[in-house]
Write a protein that holds these residues in place. Structure first.
Motif, PDB file in Angstrom:
ATOM      1  N   THR A   5      40.585  39.248  45.174  1.00  0.00           N
ATOM      2  CA  THR A   5      39.710  38.482  44.375  1.00  0.00           C
ATOM      3  C   THR A   5      40.014  38.622  43.024  1.00  0.00           C
ATOM      4  OG1 THR A   5      37.911  40.183  44.389  1.00  0.00           O
ATOM      5  CG2 THR A   5      38.104  38.362  46.189  1.00  0.00           C
ATOM      6  N   LYS A   6      39.510  37.825  41.883  1.00  0.00           N
ATOM      7  CA  LYS A   6      39.617  38.280  40.537  1.00  0.00           C
ATOM      8  C   LYS A   6      38.545  39.454  40.027  1.00  0.00           C
ATOM      9  CE  LYS A   6      40.881  33.556  38.886  1.00  0.00           C
ATOM     10  NZ  LYS A   6      40.402  32.262  38.608  1.00  0.00           N
ATOM     11  N   LEU A  11      36.940  44.936  38.848  1.00  0.00           N
ATOM     12  CA  LEU A  11      36.444  46.209  39.538  1.00  0.00           C
ATOM     13  C   LEU A  11      37.289  47.410  39.225  1.00  0.00           C
ATOM     14  CD1 LEU A  11      34.234  47.983  41.228  1.00  0.00           C
ATOM     15  CD2 LEU A  11      35.723  47.514  43.056  1.00  0.00           C
ATOM     16  N   LYS A  12      38.442  47.336  39.607  1.00  0.00           N
ATOM     17  CA  LYS A  12      39.587  48.274  39.106  1.00  0.00           C
ATOM     18  C   LYS A  12      39.736  48.859  37.613  1.00  0.00           C
ATOM     19  CE  LYS A  12      43.241  48.578  41.389  1.00  0.00           C
ATOM     20  NZ  LYS A  12      44.721  48.301  41.626  1.00  0.00           N
ATOM     21  N   GLU A  13      39.750  47.804  36.817  1.00  0.00           N
ATOM     22  CA  GLU A  13      39.790  48.179  35.466  1.00  0.00           C
ATOM     23  C   GLU A  13      38.556  48.817  34.789  1.00  0.00           C
ATOM     24  OE1 GLU A  13      40.083  44.050  33.701  1.00  0.00           O
ATOM     25  OE2 GLU A  13      42.395  43.786  34.367  1.00  0.00           O
ATOM     26  N   GLU A  14      37.289  48.390  35.194  1.00  0.00           N
ATOM     27  CA  GLU A  14      36.261  49.150  34.772  1.00  0.00           C
ATOM     28  C   GLU A  14      36.087  50.450  35.162  1.00  0.00           C
ATOM     29  OE1 GLU A  14      34.282  48.049  32.341  1.00  0.00           O
ATOM     30  OE2 GLU A  14      35.442  46.221  32.059  1.00  0.00           O
ATOM     31  N   ALA A  15      36.301  50.495  36.476  1.00  0.00           N
ATOM     32  CA  ALA A  15      36.453  51.976  37.136  1.00  0.00           C
ATOM     33  C   ALA A  15      37.503  52.812  36.676  1.00  0.00           C
ATOM     34  CB  ALA A  15      36.708  51.838  38.765  1.00  0.00           C
ATOM     35  N   GLN A  16      38.739  52.017  36.272  1.00  0.00           N
ATOM     36  CA  GLN A  16      39.657  53.158  35.653  1.00  0.00           C
ATOM     37  C   GLN A  16      39.290  53.557  34.171  1.00  0.00           C
ATOM     38  OE1 GLN A  16      42.489  53.762  37.048  1.00  0.00           O
ATOM     39  NE2 GLN A  16      42.532  55.517  35.261  1.00  0.00           N
ATOM     40  N   LYS A  17      38.525  52.772  33.356  1.00  0.00           N
ATOM     41  CA  LYS A  17      38.032  53.177  32.117  1.00  0.00           C
ATOM     42  C   LYS A  17      37.127  54.120  32.217  1.00  0.00           C
ATOM     43  CE  LYS A  17      38.366  48.494  30.343  1.00  0.00           C
ATOM     44  NZ  LYS A  17      37.414  47.492  29.697  1.00  0.00           N
ATOM     45  N   GLN A  90      28.542  40.739  44.301  1.00  0.00           N
ATOM     46  CA  GLN A  90      28.074  39.459  44.101  1.00  0.00           C
ATOM     47  C   GLN A  90      29.146  38.725  43.369  1.00  0.00           C
ATOM     48  OE1 GLN A  90      24.888  39.587  40.976  1.00  0.00           O
ATOM     49  NE2 GLN A  90      23.883  37.789  41.955  1.00  0.00           N
ATOM     50  N   ASP A  91      30.217  39.239  42.528  1.00  0.00           N
ATOM     51  CA  ASP A  91      30.997  38.421  41.959  1.00  0.00           C
ATOM     52  C   ASP A  91      32.143  37.692  42.895  1.00  0.00           C
ATOM     53  OD1 ASP A  91      30.033  38.983  39.267  1.00  0.00           O
ATOM     54  OD2 ASP A  91      31.654  40.511  38.791  1.00  0.00           O
ATOM     55  N   PHE A  99      35.422  28.763  44.608  1.00  0.00           N
ATOM     56  CA  PHE A  99      36.690  28.364  44.973  1.00  0.00           C
ATOM     57  C   PHE A  99      36.565  27.162  45.985  1.00  0.00           C
ATOM     58  CE2 PHE A  99      39.947  28.453  48.245  1.00  0.00           C
ATOM     59  CZ  PHE A  99      41.104  28.591  47.528  1.00  0.00           C
ATOM     60  N   HIS A 100      35.378  27.182  46.961  1.00  0.00           N
ATOM     61  CA  HIS A 100      35.211  26.224  47.802  1.00  0.00           C
ATOM     62  C   HIS A 100      34.476  24.940  47.202  1.00  0.00           C
ATOM     63  CE1 HIS A 100      37.103  28.333  51.326  1.00  0.00           C
ATOM     64  NE2 HIS A 100      36.500  29.365  50.899  1.00  0.00           N
ATOM     65  N   GLU A 101      34.006  25.226  45.991  1.00  0.00           N
ATOM     66  CA  GLU A 101      33.117  24.275  45.339  1.00  0.00           C
ATOM     67  C   GLU A 101      31.607  23.985  46.135  1.00  0.00           C
ATOM     68  OE1 GLU A 101      34.911  20.617  44.098  1.00  0.00           O
ATOM     69  OE2 GLU A 101      36.988  21.457  44.159  1.00  0.00           O
ATOM     70  N   GLU A 102      30.725  24.239  45.267  1.00  0.00           N
ATOM     71  CA  GLU A 102      29.211  24.239  45.832  1.00  0.00           C
ATOM     72  C   GLU A 102      28.899  22.902  46.503  1.00  0.00           C
ATOM     73  OE1 GLU A 102      24.816  24.366  43.893  1.00  0.00           O
ATOM     74  OE2 GLU A 102      26.370  25.834  42.878  1.00  0.00           O
ATOM     75  N   LYS A 103      29.238  21.717  45.623  1.00  0.00           N
ATOM     76  CA  LYS A 103      28.943  20.530  46.227  1.00  0.00           C
ATOM     77  C   LYS A 103      29.516  20.276  47.693  1.00  0.00           C
ATOM     78  CE  LYS A 103      27.744  18.309  41.768  1.00  0.00           C
ATOM     79  NZ  LYS A 103      27.903  17.152  41.012  1.00  0.00           N
ATOM     80  N   LYS A 104      30.903  20.440  47.856  1.00  0.00           N
ATOM     81  CA  LYS A 104      31.628  20.455  48.659  1.00  0.00           C
ATOM     82  C   LYS A 104      30.962  21.140  50.133  1.00  0.00           C
ATOM     83  CE  LYS A 104      36.097  18.969  46.863  1.00  0.00           C
ATOM     84  NZ  LYS A 104      37.550  19.113  46.721  1.00  0.00           N
TER      85      LYS A 104
END
Length: 237
Positions: A5-6, A11-17, A90-91, A99-104
């Motif tokens: 996931t994005k 998560l990885k970037e923030e933890a690495q900082k 949560q993200d 990705f699946h679109e809420e309305k669909k």
């Protein structure tokens, strides 16, 4: 195929900082200790900090604070990385809904579909299945159910799943924070992942309890270390 996931990248970037900063601190504090080693209590520190320079800090106070820096650094690493993981979870849910679109998603569990295909035959089959069942009519009920299914009719079990879906979507909205306590349960119920009780669920709740103790000022110096903080971060990945 999406490999991750994005949210995981963030998560990885923030933890690495956090760990990059921790590396700087673990180099800087020993160097500071070495620089202060030959100074007397009344001597001034021969250089200024980057920010706290409005008034001189007693040399002995800086020496004292430097002694326990590992314990404090461990707590801050633990608090930061655990908070990043909570936001990450949560993200992930937000990303799935997007990705699946809420309305669909909601349209797949809406009763509007039944209303759009309703005709005399379908209404007849539905009414028959709304009777109190009797053993002698079992085969007839199965036949009516099969015919309804072939028309694409959505049964109550499908329509009721909309309640859970709407609750999931609500969890991803705005500032609705998901409690850390609920993350393992939601992981199994929403993501359909089987978690090992001892190796995953119990360990996670152990980390959560440690986080709570740190946040409430109840963690002992022995309850957390740099090694434990790093292990907790690796486990949350």
């Amino acid at each position: 195929m999406i490999s991750h996931t994005k949210a995981f990248v963030i998560l990885k970037e923030e933890a690495q900082k956090v760990f990059d900063f921790a590396i700087v601190v673990t180099y800087a504090v020993p160097a500071l200790k070495y620089a202060l080693k030959g100074l007397n209590p009344e001597d001034e520190i021969p250089y200024k900090p980057d920010y706290f320079d409005s008034r001189p800090v007693a040399t002995e106070k800086v020496k004292h604070n430097a002694r326990n820096y590992k314990s404090l650094l461990s707590r801050y690493i633990f608090l930061s990385t655990f908070s990043f993981f909570e936001a990450y979870f949560q993200d992930v849910l937000k990303e799935i809904v997007s990705f699946h679109e809420e309305k669909k998603l909601l349209s797949k569990v809406s009763i509007d579909h039944n209303n759009s295909i309703m005709n005399g035959d379908i209404n007849k089959y539905k009414r028959k299945l709304q009777e109190y069942p009797t053993p002698k009519n079992r085969d007839r009920y199965l036949s009516y159910g099969k015919r309804l299914s072939e028309t694409g009719y959505r049964f109550p079990s499908t329509l009721l799943s909309g309640f859970g879906l709407r609750h999931l979507i609500e969890l991803t909205k705005g500032d609705n924070n998901i409690r850390a306590f609920d993350i393992p349960r939601l992981t199994e119920e929403i993501l359909q992942l089987d978690l090992d009780q001892k190796k995953e669920v119990d360990i996670f709740h152990g980390f959560r309890n440690t986080r709570n103790k740190i946040a409430h000022g109840r963690a002992s110096a022995a309850s957390i270390s740099l090694r434990k903080a790093i292990a907790a971060n690796n486990n949350n990945r």
